[in-house]
Write a protein that holds these residues in place. Structure first.
Motif, PDB file in Angstrom:
ATOM      1  N   SER A   1       0.835  -1.205   0.000  1.00 10.67           N
ATOM      2  CA  SER A   1       0.000   0.000   0.000  1.00 10.67           C
ATOM      3  C   SER A   1       0.869   1.254   0.000  1.00 10.67           C
ATOM      4  O   SER A   1       2.054   1.210   0.329  1.00 10.67           O
ATOM      5  N   GLU A   2       0.242   2.376  -0.345  1.00 12.58           N
ATOM      6  CA  GLU A   2       0.943   3.662  -0.389  1.00 12.58           C
ATOM      7  C   GLU A   2       0.312   4.623   0.618  1.00 12.58           C
ATOM      8  O   GLU A   2      -0.907   4.807   0.639  1.00 12.58           O
ATOM      9  N   LEU A   3       1.151   5.227   1.453  1.00 11.66           N
ATOM     10  CA  LEU A   3       0.678   6.214   2.424  1.00 11.66           C
ATOM     11  C   LEU A   3       0.629   7.581   1.760  1.00 11.66           C
ATOM     12  O   LEU A   3       1.649   8.104   1.317  1.00 11.66           O
ATOM     13  N   LYS A   4      -0.569   8.165   1.696  1.00 16.09           N
ATOM     14  CA  LYS A   4      -0.748   9.474   1.079  1.00 16.09           C
ATOM     15  C   LYS A   4      -0.974  10.511   2.182  1.00 16.09           C
ATOM     16  O   LYS A   4      -2.017  10.501   2.841  1.00 16.09           O
ATOM     17  N   ILE A   5       0.010  11.372   2.379  1.00 18.20           N
ATOM     18  CA  ILE A   5      -0.064  12.368   3.437  1.00 18.20           C
ATOM     19  C   ILE A   5      -0.671  13.658   2.911  1.00 18.20           C
ATOM     20  O   ILE A   5      -0.240  14.203   1.897  1.00 18.20           O
ATOM     21  N   ARG A   6      -1.711  14.123   3.633  1.00 15.75           N
ATOM     22  CA  ARG A   6      -2.376  15.381   3.262  1.00 15.75           C
ATOM     23  C   ARG A   6      -2.476  16.265   4.514  1.00 15.75           C
ATOM     24  O   ARG A   6      -1.681  16.124   5.446  1.00 15.75           O
ATOM     25  N   ASP A   7      -3.459  17.129   4.547  1.00 15.76           N
ATOM     26  CA  ASP A   7      -3.507  18.186   5.568  1.00 15.76           C
ATOM     27  C   ASP A   7      -3.913  17.701   6.959  1.00 15.76           C
ATOM     28  O   ASP A   7      -3.823  18.470   7.922  1.00 15.76           O
ATOM     29  N   SER A   8      -4.382  16.467   7.096  1.00 15.58           N
ATOM     30  CA  SER A   8      -4.890  16.007   8.388  1.00 15.58           C
ATOM     31  C   SER A   8      -3.788  15.548   9.344  1.00 15.58           C
ATOM     32  O   SER A   8      -4.073  15.081  10.441  1.00 15.58           O
ATOM     33  N   VAL A   9      -2.523  15.677   8.927  1.00 15.30           N
ATOM     34  CA  VAL A   9      -1.400  15.285   9.788  1.00 15.30           C
ATOM     35  C   VAL A   9      -0.451  16.473   9.947  1.00 15.30           C
ATOM     36  O   VAL A   9      -0.117  17.149   8.980  1.00 15.30           O
ATOM     37  N   SER A  10      -0.048  16.718  11.206  1.00 14.08           N
ATOM     38  CA  SER A  10       0.987  17.727  11.479  1.00 14.08           C
ATOM     39  C   SER A  10       1.920  17.166  12.547  1.00 14.08           C
ATOM     40  O   SER A  10       1.713  16.064  13.065  1.00 14.08           O
ATOM     41  N   ASP A  11       2.951  17.928  12.886  1.00 17.79           N
ATOM     42  CA  ASP A  11       3.932  17.473  13.868  1.00 17.79           C
ATOM     43  C   ASP A  11       3.303  17.357  15.246  1.00 17.79           C
ATOM     44  O   ASP A  11       2.439  18.157  15.645  1.00 17.79           O
ATOM     45  N   GLY A  12       3.760  16.330  15.984  1.00 15.81           N
ATOM     46  CA  GLY A  12       3.309  16.131  17.345  1.00 15.81           C
ATOM     47  C   GLY A  12       4.222  16.795  18.360  1.00 15.81           C
ATOM     48  O   GLY A  12       5.219  17.445  18.001  1.00 15.81           O
ATOM     49  N   PRO A  13       3.919  16.609  19.642  1.00 12.73           N
ATOM     50  CA  PRO A  13       4.677  17.308  20.700  1.00 12.73           C
ATOM     51  C   PRO A  13       6.111  16.843  20.855  1.00 12.73           C
ATOM     52  O   PRO A  13       6.905  17.531  21.496  1.00 12.73           O
ATOM     53  N   TYR A  14       6.465  15.690  20.274  1.00 16.20           N
ATOM     54  CA  TYR A  14       7.833  15.185  20.402  1.00 16.20           C
ATOM     55  C   TYR A  14       8.653  15.361  19.138  1.00 16.20           C
ATOM     56  O   TYR A  14       9.689  14.735  18.972  1.00 16.20           O
ATOM     57  N   SER A  15       8.173  16.223  18.241  1.00 18.04           N
ATOM     58  CA  SER A  15       8.928  16.453  16.995  1.00 18.04           C
ATOM     59  C   SER A  15      10.181  17.251  17.296  1.00 18.04           C
ATOM     60  O   SER A  15      10.224  18.050  18.221  1.00 18.04           O
ATOM     61  N   ASN A  16      11.200  17.022  16.475  1.00 17.37           N
ATOM     62  CA  ASN A  16      12.475  17.734  16.666  1.00 17.37           C
ATOM     63  C   ASN A  16      12.382  19.166  16.150  1.00 17.37           C
ATOM     64  O   ASN A  16      11.768  19.438  15.158  1.00 17.37           O
TER      65      ASN A  16
END
Length: 338
Positions: free
Chosen positions: A323-338
């Motif tokens: 399968s292919e993961l298609k990233i769009r606007d519903s994902v952003s960085d979480g609290p543990y992002s660098n």
């Protein structure tokens, strides 16, 4: 209802000649064929296909067994339209039969199609076990192809998608974006696909050293309502979460609606990923990130294998699709992002 004898009388030929024209066996002049076809049109005669299949051992028909709980939604539409088009391109007719609600009924649907002398049968199983399907394949000379399941013995007769791997990758992607408290809304847990997707989610967390929190796993049944209910349960039990992975897009859409209703912004506060990449996913607000199963590729390969088994030919040994993961606007960085 008109009979073959009436067709023969109108065309001024014998009944045997009409039968020969319909079966395509033996020589018949073009002039006689034209008279027979005109007589068929004028009388409205319809051949008894089952009787013809019994006499010729071929029907040019391919059976498809799918349980009726898949009939709604874009996923089934994609399966059916792609199968019908591909078979039409190969001069075959598609016959759809309902697998209903149990392994016994799925087996009965297969037997029904075998009784119609279908040249081959494609099964999208829900209830039959791997061992049962292997046994059915070995009991019959007609090719029987299994979609979306991995067989142990007859691997050339199955095409599957790596649901566990795709769920692992989607979870790992959320982790890479700085999410640790990731909720998961399952599909119906009598579905092998749902079981594999849950397993992939758990494996990804453990591979990253993140504890699997059972209260973040909510059981659903593929509907938008389950997405709404899942979010409300998460909210009520006050277990922190910054991302949701839902086992299909319908539940992801329900989850986004519920999050909005309780004042939680997507993706600023909670990121959401679904599965299936339905046609409307890019047009939602926010546009839905989703895992796209290669349904077209899988069905194309299934039909290709069926035709190769019937008419002769070679096919790839590769039967597991990614399968292919298609990233769009519903994902952003979480609290543990660098």
């Amino acid at each position: 209802m008109s009979t073959m004898q009436e067709v023969a009388k109108r065309a001024n030929v014998s009944k045997a000649t009409v039968s020969r024209v319909l079966s395509g066996k033996g020589y018949t002049s073009d002039e006689t064929k034209a008279r027979v076809y005109q007589a068929i049109e004028e009388t409205g005669y319809r051949p008894n296909l089952l009787a013809r299949n019994l006499s010729t051992s071929k029907s040019a028909c391919i059976g498809l067994v799918v349980t009726n709980n898949l009939y709604q939604g874009s996923y089934f539409n994609e399966i059916l339209s792609q199968a019908a088009k591909k078979l039409e391109d190969n001069g075959r007719q598609l016959i759809l039969v309902d697998g209903k609600h149990s392994a016994e009924e799925e087996h009965a649907a297969i037997q029904f199609l075998l009784g119609l002398r279908c040249d081959a049968i494609i099964v999208y199983p829900r209830f039959l076990s791997i061992s049962q399907m292997d046994e059915i394949i070995e009991q019959h000379s007609q090719p029987i192809m299994i979609v979306n399941r991995k067989l142990r013995k007859n691997q050339s007769h199955c095409i599957a998608c790596d649901h566990k791997g795709s769920s692992f990758n989607a979870t790992q992607y959320l982790i890479s974006r700085g999410h640790r408290e990731i909720a998961f809304i399952t599909g119906s847990m009598d579905s092998p696909t749902a079981i594999e997707r849950l397993a992939g989610y758990k494996e990804a967390l453990l591979a990253s050293g993140i504890e699997v929190i059972e209260s973040l796993i909510i059981q659903g049944r593929w509907t938008p309502t389950c997405g709404v209910q899942g979010v409300m349960k998460l909210h009520q039990q006050a277990t922190p979460f910054t991302a949701i992975l839902a086992s299909n897009d319908d539940m992801a859409i329900g989850a986004i609606k519920a999050l909005d209703d309780i004042g939680i912004a997507v993706p600023q506060q909670v990121s959401v990923i679904g599965f299936d990449d339905i046609p409307t996913a890019p047009f939602l607000k926010p546009a839905l990130s989703s895992v796209k199963d290669p349904v077209n590729g899988m069905i194309n390969e299934v039909i290709h294998r069926v035709i190769s088994m019937l008419d002769g030919g070679h096919f790839s040994k590769e039967n597991i699709f990614i399968s292919e993961l298609k990233i769009r606007d519903s994902v952003s960085d979480g609290p543990y992002s660098n």
